[in-house]
Design an enzyme around this catalytic site. Sequence first.
Site, short mmCIF file in Angstrom:
data_model
loop_
_atom_site.label_atom_id
_atom_site.label_comp_id
_atom_site.label_asym_id
_atom_site.label_seq_id
_atom_site.Cartn_x
_atom_site.Cartn_y
_atom_site.Cartn_z
N VAL A 61 0.80 -1.21 0.00
CA VAL A 61 0.00 0.00 0.00
C VAL A 61 0.84 1.27 0.00
O VAL A 61 0.32 2.36 -0.25
CB VAL A 61 -0.96 -0.02 1.21
CG1 VAL A 61 -0.22 0.31 2.51
CG2 VAL A 61 -2.12 0.94 1.02
N TYR A 62 2.14 1.16 0.26
CA TYR A 62 2.99 2.35 0.25
C TYR A 62 3.12 2.87 -1.18
O TYR A 62 3.76 2.26 -2.03
CB TYR A 62 4.38 2.04 0.80
CG TYR A 62 4.45 1.73 2.28
CD1 TYR A 62 3.35 1.88 3.11
CD2 TYR A 62 5.63 1.27 2.85
CE1 TYR A 62 3.42 1.60 4.46
CE2 TYR A 62 5.71 0.99 4.21
CZ TYR A 62 4.60 1.14 5.01
OH TYR A 62 4.68 0.85 6.35
N SER A 63 2.46 4.00 -1.42
CA SER A 63 2.48 4.66 -2.74
C SER A 63 2.06 3.69 -3.84
O SER A 63 2.64 3.66 -4.93
CB SER A 63 3.86 5.27 -3.03
OG SER A 63 4.20 6.22 -2.04
N ASN A 64 1.05 2.86 -3.52
CA ASN A 64 0.46 1.95 -4.50
C ASN A 64 1.49 1.04 -5.16
O ASN A 64 1.47 0.82 -6.37
CB ASN A 64 -0.31 2.74 -5.57
CG ASN A 64 -1.30 1.88 -6.33
OD1 ASN A 64 -1.88 0.96 -5.77
ND2 ASN A 64 -1.49 2.17 -7.62
#
Length: 344
Positions: A61-64
């Site tokens: 989920v970190y920056s997609n």
Amino acid sequence: MDYRPLGASGLKVPALSFGAGTFGGSGPLFGHWGNSDAKEARRLVDICLEAGVNLFDTADVYSNGASEEVLGEAIKGRRDAVLISTKTSLPMGDGPADWGSSRSRLIRSVDAALKRLGTDYIDLLQLHAFDASTPVEEVLSTLDDLVRSGKLRYVGVSNFSGWQVMKSLGLADRHGYPRYIAHQVYYSLVGRDYEWELMPLGLDQGVGALVWSPLGWGRLTGKIRRGKPLPENSRLHGTADFGPPVEDEHLFKVVDALEAAAAETGKTVPQIAINWLLQRPTVSSVIIGARNEEQLRQNLGAVGWALTPEQIRALDEASAVTAPYPYFPYRRQEGFARLNPPAV
């Protein structure tokens, strides 16, 4: 660098690990953390490895997914020298199959993470949140298959409650599934809730803590002080609402104690805050972040020395708060205290 067992496992992790949330940062939250490209990230990885920091933590989920991609580029050609920790379960889209820990979602998420990271195995996969809509047996059996397939080496969780961890461990023991060896938790001098239930659980069950946001969501950098406005360049202007709240007076009381310890030791406020965490029970590794080389080198200075018992006591007292029910009777009443001695 000091290396510690991660919970009751044979995996040794460095006392400090690196959080790659700053890699490829974008969006309202991660964009404020940092946006290191592959070249800069490789330099930060170089510095970490020189210092003995070989565990790198990220999440889909970190920056997609960009954080995993940049980390994969930064470690290319030296996979055997590093440990990769990543997380999944939080939403990656708006569809019904884009969130959670169902069998199909976990298999697809692990395969996607492996591709982004450019590797064929993940050292530690952590569930980023508890999925109440999926049976725990389904989650554990899927993780068991992924471990047996060689795609995962160890499994853990992040941001679970005590009953969620304990139910999972009980079912893992019953069915012979892999046990969670790590719990990635928010823990700092201005956020000690971890101590009430999760720390005693970790001690009892052999679950090691990987600490995220050891500087209290950017509040213990040494730049925030009593009677002074929030610095213009503080990321709290854009991210404060995303993180755990802290009352101003409590924050300033802790900062005063940190500054006193810093004056006595010649260390910085962040170094004191991180070193305090390294003395706490169950803490296997403290995850540090850095937007640049200077920040990284400063944070690396948190190891190689130790606070004195007197300094630790002063920090303990400044950061102490009343435990919530049902834990406060254990600290206030003699009968409860004898039956339930505090973990710290």
